[in-house]
Write an enzyme that holds these catalytic residues in place. Sequence first.
Site, PDB file in Angstrom:
ATOM      1  N   SER A 119      -1.122 -10.118  29.445  1.00 35.04           N
ATOM      2  CA  SER A 119      -2.005 -11.117  30.033  1.00 35.04           C
ATOM      3  C   SER A 119      -2.709 -11.929  28.945  1.00 35.04           C
ATOM      4  CB  SER A 119      -3.050 -10.413  30.913  1.00 35.04           C
ATOM      5  OG  SER A 119      -3.911 -11.345  31.495  1.00 35.04           O
ATOM      6  N   GLY A 120      -2.619 -13.263  29.055  1.00 31.58           N
ATOM      7  CA  GLY A 120      -3.253 -14.141  28.079  1.00 31.58           C
ATOM      8  C   GLY A 120      -2.343 -14.593  26.960  1.00 31.58           C
ATOM      9  N   THR A 124       2.548 -18.110  31.717  1.00 34.04           N
ATOM     10  CA  THR A 124       2.490 -19.154  32.751  1.00 34.04           C
ATOM     11  C   THR A 124       2.646 -20.533  32.132  1.00 34.04           C
ATOM     12  OG1 THR A 124       1.061 -17.755  34.105  1.00 34.04           O
ATOM     13  CG2 THR A 124       1.106 -20.102  34.633  1.00 34.04           C
ATOM     14  N   ASN A 169      -8.000 -12.660  29.909  1.00 30.99           N
ATOM     15  CA  ASN A 169      -7.393 -13.971  30.175  1.00 30.99           C
ATOM     16  C   ASN A 169      -8.155 -14.662  31.300  1.00 30.99           C
ATOM     17  OD1 ASN A 169      -5.739 -16.148  30.573  1.00 30.99           O
ATOM     18  ND2 ASN A 169      -3.938 -14.985  31.183  1.00 30.99           N
ATOM     19  N   SER A 172      -5.246 -15.330  34.456  1.00 21.46           N
ATOM     20  CA  SER A 172      -4.229 -14.286  34.436  1.00 21.46           C
ATOM     21  C   SER A 172      -3.461 -14.260  35.751  1.00 21.46           C
ATOM     22  CB  SER A 172      -4.891 -12.924  34.205  1.00 21.46           C
ATOM     23  OG  SER A 172      -3.941 -11.892  34.286  1.00 21.46           O
ATOM     24  N   SER A 173      -2.132 -14.269  35.666  1.00 25.60           N
ATOM     25  CA  SER A 173      -1.299 -14.149  36.878  1.00 25.60           C
ATOM     26  C   SER A 173      -1.376 -12.708  37.365  1.00 25.60           C
ATOM     27  CB  SER A 173       0.156 -14.508  36.569  1.00 25.60           C
ATOM     28  OG  SER A 173       0.258 -15.842  36.149  1.00 25.60           O
ATOM     29  N   GLY A 400       3.386  -8.489  31.597  1.00 31.48           N
ATOM     30  CA  GLY A 400       3.819  -7.752  30.419  1.00 31.48           C
ATOM     31  C   GLY A 400       3.280  -6.330  30.471  1.00 31.48           C
ATOM     32  N   GLU A 402       1.057  -3.279  30.178  1.00 28.55           N
ATOM     33  CA  GLU A 402      -0.414  -3.240  30.227  1.00 28.55           C
ATOM     34  C   GLU A 402      -0.919  -1.850  29.862  1.00 28.55           C
ATOM     35  OE1 GLU A 402      -1.947  -6.694  33.313  1.00 28.55           O
ATOM     36  OE2 GLU A 402      -2.423  -4.601  33.712  1.00 28.55           O
TER      37      GLU A 402
END
Length: 1012
Positions: A119-120, A124, A169, A172-173, A400, A402
């Site tokens: 994340s981050g 995206t 992030n 974040s998605s 990704g 985590e």
Amino acid sequence: PPVGQQGRVRIVMESALTARDRVGVQDFVLLEKYNSEAALIENLRRRFGENLIYTYIGSVLVSVNPYKELEMYSKQQMERYRGVSFYEISPHIYALSDNTYRAMRTERKDQCIMISGESGAGKTEASKKILLYYTVTCPINEHMATLGDRLLQSNPVLEAFGNAKTFRNDNSSRFGKYMDVQFDFRGAPVGGHILNYLLEKSRVVHQNHGERNFHIFYQLLDGGDDDLLTTLALERNPQSYNYLVKGNCPRLSSVSDKNNWKVVMKALSVIGFTEEEVQKLLDIIASVLHLGNTQFGEGEEGETYITTETQITHLAKLLGVDVSALRDALTHKKLTAKGEEMISPLNFEQAMSARDALAKAVYGRTFTWLVEKINQSLALKEIYHSGKGCTVIGLLDIYGFEVLQHNSFEQFCINYCNEKLQQLFIELTLRSEQEEYETEGIAWETVQYIDNKIICDLIEEKHKGIISILDEECLRPGETCDVSFLEKLEDTLGGHPHFVTHKLANGKTRRVMSREEFRLLHYAGEVNYNVNGFLDKNNDLLNRNLKEVMCQSDNQILCHCFRREEVIHQKRPEMAATQFKNSLMKLMEILMSKEPSYVRCIKPNDAKQPGRFDEVLVRHQVKYLGLMENLRVRRAGFAYRRCFEAFLQRYKPLCPETWPNWHGRLADGVSTLVNHLGYKAEEYKLGRSKIFIRFPKTLFSTEDALQAKKPEIVITIQSAWRGMKARRRAKRRRQAAELIRKLIKGFIYRHEEYCPENEYFLDHVRCSFLKNLRKNLPKSVLDQNWPTPPPSLVETSDHLRRLHMRNMVMKYCRRVQPEWKKQMMQKVIASEIFKDQKDSYPQGVGRLFLDSRLEREQINLKVVQTLGNDKVQYGVSVVKYDRRGFKPRPRQLLLTNTFAVLVERTKIKQRVDYTALRGISVSSLSDGMFVLHMPNEDNKQKGDVVLHCDHVIELVTKLAMMAGKVNYVNVSPGSIRFVLARGKEGIIDFVRGSELKVAKGKRGHLLVVSLF
């Protein structure tokens, strides 16, 4: 550097090797210490410091988030990478996008681009850049432009409903996304489809400190207008809602929720959402906020009741359900025992859980509906394409690996997904390497690599895997809890090399593990998972009576999301983990059927600061992303490979036999070149179309030799170029002198017959005249200008002039419409009769000649019936002057094809046959008087007819044409003599005066005064 398409200079990858000490290498495969993680990270750091955020590992693109805008995504940059070989230019997301697109076009195979990273890291943004590249550079028509807009606009909508601020992030998605973009046989985008995975529904009801709920809630409160918020019974302050305060982070400094609200509303419109659908969607979002503010009380006997009646009223209205039914469903549950249904009250904790479960279910299912609606908008339209010849590029933007401070069910699913993707990645990478070796006829060397199948089996194996055990524990009758699940894991998996719990661990490990945790040794490292909440999240159950209430909703979206069949059949749905496993298996099948490309995203620091590179954080990500494993696989054989043509084109100056051009077979040229450079047999291999170089130092020494050779090459090229320019100038001077001599000699002999001495001059004069004529041809038939020809072209000029005039006349005639042609014919006749003879001609002929000056209603029906088959072709109002005393009488003059009649109201007063008409007389002044001369042989005849008309030019022209008496019109200056009854003669005198007047004059004449 070589010159590429359209003469543009390309900076090839190899040319950057000379700067490798400062900016690192552009392909990690060229690292000398390819087994060193420190060397890889140092190369990343150098490039990041120079704003070079992209690096290759073979065909894999590694991207480092710069946390700032870079001037590298313009349309000019897109054109720079369009149609260029993958390694011909510096690494870029556009290079990977273009390479994938061209592979799809040339090989007619489906492609996919897998984007991964934590994340981050910029996943995206990477997918947005790829979509933007395709929508800008692919061929499109109007329909495809609309599709491109919808593809791009789907991003802000999905981000609003599926993204949130997390600790790492701001955007974040919180779901996985796989998007297919469909292309037709021309390579134009014609459709799209999105699959979504594992939305983090738990975020709707709970957020960690420093995090936010999904963006759409804050955008609605900050950006919605006052009327909308009043309709939804909301207030602007996010702190007023329980579902928005738990993270204690209502606003972001880096994001404007108000501006993003406008973007989302516009995007919904572009995608094709109706106003009603948007309103229903916002009703659902508002209902989730009201659901979070719904509070419960507990009675003396433990029963639960709702204490916030205002909230439940608003909630029922927004959900479109009955308020009493909703109240009962939130405080009671329906049980079935031995075929009988029973209603059981919920305690306080159960009621709170039921409320949160409803909020998660409503939001999660609405998100699924939203994706379906977007898919309908992106669907391939049959009206444009059959779909048979379509190929696909898939974009996988998924979470990704985590590792958080507290890892739960969501992290378990995310990391399981990454294990599967890593397994696929290694398998496909090895397969593509092996295929390339076989294609080129080079022996394949077995590669040792970490096979993570054992970890995937640990999680997904039937009956023995963690997911199976979790499902079994959720379904087991009796008292089950998260701890019993952990105990079952210990009993079943104890002794597995990749599984550890507090109970099974050694003393050192126990000190860092909780009793409620289990540890998995993933390919990317160890992760501790806390089992609290695993069973509830896996069950993901919604009370049956809540489902029944939602099935009866008036909101069309909720009605679609909660199907009645779900309640009727009472079949237990699959557990969340099993659903995720099955959808992941389908995703693996999709990805295995396509040719893969990879983007690995890395975030350089946790503070989101530009220019800061945290080596510890980056090292973790390099490990999680498996970059070292990927590099080892890629370097197991040969570090560098290029096609013969590119290699020979670049390095041919280093060998006298290949410089400046090699005319033989490319393979022979490359062999000659490497032999001259002294390559040893173990350093390289020649395939069928490529050279494979094993060691980077071999390539570096070759590139350094080229750099040393360049000054000599430059001098050679400069001297050749200057010599060529000088020879070209001298040649032009000789040609100019010869031309001047020819012109002078031709001018001297210009009056002689055509001969060698004057042929060039005369040809030049003729050519100049024709060129000048082409530029100055008359544009209309009225234009009489024509360039003066030279003596030798007089006859030709006259012939061309006639041809051109005839051509213009033909074009003009073709353009004339039938109505206008009729007008022109009448105007030509009028001109023949009146031009230069009657004063009123210019005004009369300048007006449009009408088909009739009388409307059909103005002609009496009785008159029409009397005329019978003789249709009125033209009608006009006139004044008739009596023969006795010249008294004016208003009449209508009607013209048919064979005669004219004078009409007084309903009665035909006189008929004038065209055959009997002797002539027509008018004056030369501007008056409207005219005389119809009739036969006077018979005393019974009434004599000539004296009339006045305001449209005398038009009337006389039409009458003369119909009667065929054009040559019988007489324009008389001064006076007109006419016959009265019984052979007597009358005279009309015409004079000019200051006012119009018609009166009886001297000697019984009729005096007509016209204006000066």
